[in-house]
Scaffold this motif. Structure first.
Motif, short mmCIF file in Angstrom:
data_model
loop_
_atom_site.label_atom_id
_atom_site.label_comp_id
_atom_site.label_asym_id
_atom_site.label_seq_id
_atom_site.Cartn_x
_atom_site.Cartn_y
_atom_site.Cartn_z
N ARG A 176 6.45 1.33 2.96
CA ARG A 176 5.33 2.26 3.05
C ARG A 176 5.42 3.01 4.37
O ARG A 176 5.70 2.42 5.42
N GLY A 177 5.18 4.32 4.34
CA GLY A 177 5.17 5.12 5.55
C GLY A 177 3.83 5.02 6.25
O GLY A 177 2.78 4.95 5.60
N THR A 178 3.85 5.01 7.59
CA THR A 178 2.59 4.90 8.33
C THR A 178 1.74 6.17 8.22
O THR A 178 0.55 6.14 8.52
N LYS A 201 9.25 -8.76 1.43
CA LYS A 201 8.94 -8.20 2.74
C LYS A 201 8.41 -6.78 2.63
O LYS A 201 8.85 -6.02 1.78
N ILE A 202 7.46 -6.47 3.52
CA ILE A 202 6.96 -5.10 3.65
C ILE A 202 7.62 -4.47 4.86
O ILE A 202 7.63 -5.04 5.95
N ILE A 203 8.21 -3.30 4.67
CA ILE A 203 8.79 -2.53 5.76
C ILE A 203 7.93 -1.29 6.00
O ILE A 203 7.75 -0.47 5.09
N MET A 204 7.37 -1.19 7.20
CA MET A 204 6.58 -0.02 7.56
C MET A 204 7.48 1.01 8.23
O MET A 204 8.21 0.68 9.18
N LEU A 205 7.46 2.23 7.74
CA LEU A 205 8.30 3.30 8.27
C LEU A 205 7.46 4.22 9.15
O LEU A 205 6.57 4.92 8.66
N GLU A 206 7.73 4.18 10.44
CA GLU A 206 6.95 4.96 11.39
C GLU A 206 7.09 6.47 11.14
O GLU A 206 8.17 6.97 10.83
N LYS A 207 5.97 7.17 11.27
CA LYS A 207 5.93 8.64 11.16
C LYS A 207 6.53 9.13 9.85
O LYS A 207 7.18 10.17 9.79
N THR A 208 6.30 8.39 8.78
CA THR A 208 6.83 8.73 7.47
C THR A 208 5.69 8.86 6.48
O THR A 208 4.77 8.04 6.47
N THR A 209 5.76 9.86 5.61
CA THR A 209 4.72 10.09 4.62
C THR A 209 5.07 9.41 3.30
O THR A 209 5.91 8.52 3.24
N ASN A 216 12.84 11.73 7.73
CA ASN A 216 13.88 11.35 8.69
C ASN A 216 14.20 9.86 8.74
O ASN A 216 15.14 9.47 9.42
N LYS A 217 13.44 9.04 8.03
CA LYS A 217 13.76 7.61 7.97
C LYS A 217 14.49 7.25 6.67
O LYS A 217 14.69 6.07 6.37
N LYS A 218 14.88 8.26 5.90
CA LYS A 218 15.50 8.00 4.62
C LYS A 218 16.81 7.23 4.75
O LYS A 218 17.14 6.38 3.91
N CYS A 219 17.57 7.52 5.79
CA CYS A 219 18.85 6.83 6.00
C CYS A 219 18.62 5.36 6.29
O CYS A 219 19.26 4.49 5.70
N GLN A 220 17.69 5.08 7.20
CA GLN A 220 17.41 3.70 7.58
C GLN A 220 16.85 2.90 6.41
O GLN A 220 17.22 1.74 6.20
N THR A 243 11.23 2.04 14.12
CA THR A 243 10.77 2.99 15.12
C THR A 243 11.97 3.55 15.88
O THR A 243 13.07 3.02 15.81
N ALA A 244 11.76 4.63 16.59
CA ALA A 244 12.84 5.21 17.40
C ALA A 244 13.30 4.17 18.43
O ALA A 244 12.48 3.46 19.00
N PRO A 245 14.60 4.06 18.70
CA PRO A 245 15.68 4.89 18.17
C PRO A 245 16.17 4.50 16.79
O PRO A 245 17.18 5.02 16.34
N ASP A 246 15.49 3.59 16.13
CA ASP A 246 15.82 3.22 14.75
C ASP A 246 17.18 2.53 14.62
O ASP A 246 17.86 2.24 15.60
N LEU A 247 17.55 2.27 13.37
CA LEU A 247 18.87 1.74 13.10
C LEU A 247 19.90 2.86 13.29
O LEU A 247 19.57 4.03 13.22
#
Length: 253
Positions: A176-178, A201-209, A216-220, A243-247
């Motif tokens: 889910r995006g934050t 597991k829940i993965i929260m994607l920072e600054k993602t809709t 921009n988190k699609k790759c990670q 979060t930045a700098p991300d994977l």
């Protein structure tokens, strides 16, 4: 002849299409031992018609699963986005061939909407951040032009299938995006508590809709899905948030 490859079935969301997950599916197609399948839900080909009902969406995802099974796939991984997450949970609970599940912003709850008092215009007005997330043009072109009955069918399918998640017993990865103003945190929390497998597991994607695979988190996010498919136990080491700098993004242009 028995197939050695595994199948991945991707289910798009309401008012969306296979184009919403193009980055994801293209990446998945590049790795070995997986055959990737996508399809378009009835009415989502640009021509919503009043005769389309939620039962047509269920029938379609059933037919896609039965097609894969009839062609010898004994291991199937399912990815569902938004309403597609509800359908993905349904087939996971129904078919023993599904071994892993990925849910991206699963729409078991929707921000700003009350099931018993549905009104699209009111809901959008009371949730202005949806315009911020999607932009006025996209909201107008994709959402406001749909017949009201389509939204009614959406709520019907959620009501019909929402309990199926409690019968999911396979490893499950949830995103889910934050900045997702469409699917609230309550929805992914409900999914997490309902899945009957310790590997979840829940993965929260920072600054993602809501549109995870267009951002921009699609790759990670895709990197984590691939790792999950290769080894479900790997989710124990996954970050709780990206979060930045991300994977490391090896796929940047």
């Amino acid at each position: 002849m028995k197939l050695f490859k595994k199948a991945i079935l991707v289910v798009h969301g309401f008012a969306g299409g296979v184009y919403d997950q193009e980055y994801l599916t293209h990446r998945l197609e590049l790795i070995g031992n997986y055959d990737v399948f996508t399809f378009t839900l009835p009415g989502h080909d640009g021509d919503f018609k009043k005769k389309i009902t939620y039962k047509d969406w269920i029938k379609k995802v059933d037919s896609e699963m039965e097609f894969l099974i009839s062609h010898g796939y004994e291991t199937i991984y399912v990815i569902g986005h938004s309403m597609g997450g509800v359908l993905a949970s349904y087939v996971t609970a129904k078919y023993s061939q599904v071994k892993k599940l990925v849910l991206v912003a699963p729409a078991f709850r929707i921000s700003g909407f009350e099931e018993e008092k549905f009104n699209m215009s009111t809901a959008l007005t009371s949730t202005p951040k949806i315009f911020e997330e999607y932009g006025v043009q996209l909201v107008t072109n994709r959402l406001l032009k749909l017949p009201a009955n389509c939204y009614i069918e959406f709520f019907k399918i959620v009501k019909e299938l929402q309990e199926n998640i409690k019968n999911v017993k396979v490893p499950t990865l949830i995103f889910r995006g934050t900045k997702d103003f469409i699917v609230p945190q309550e929805s992914v929390d409900y999914v997490y508590k309902s899945v009957q497998n310790k590997y979840k597991k829940i993965i929260m994607l920072e600054k993602t809709t809501h549109d995870v695979f267009r951002e921009n988190k699609k790759c990670q996010a895709t990197d984590l899905i691939i790792k999950f498919f290769k080894n479900y136990k790997s989710i124990e080491s996954f970050p709780n948030g990206i979060t930045a700098p991300d994977l490391e993004d090896k796929w940047k242009k």
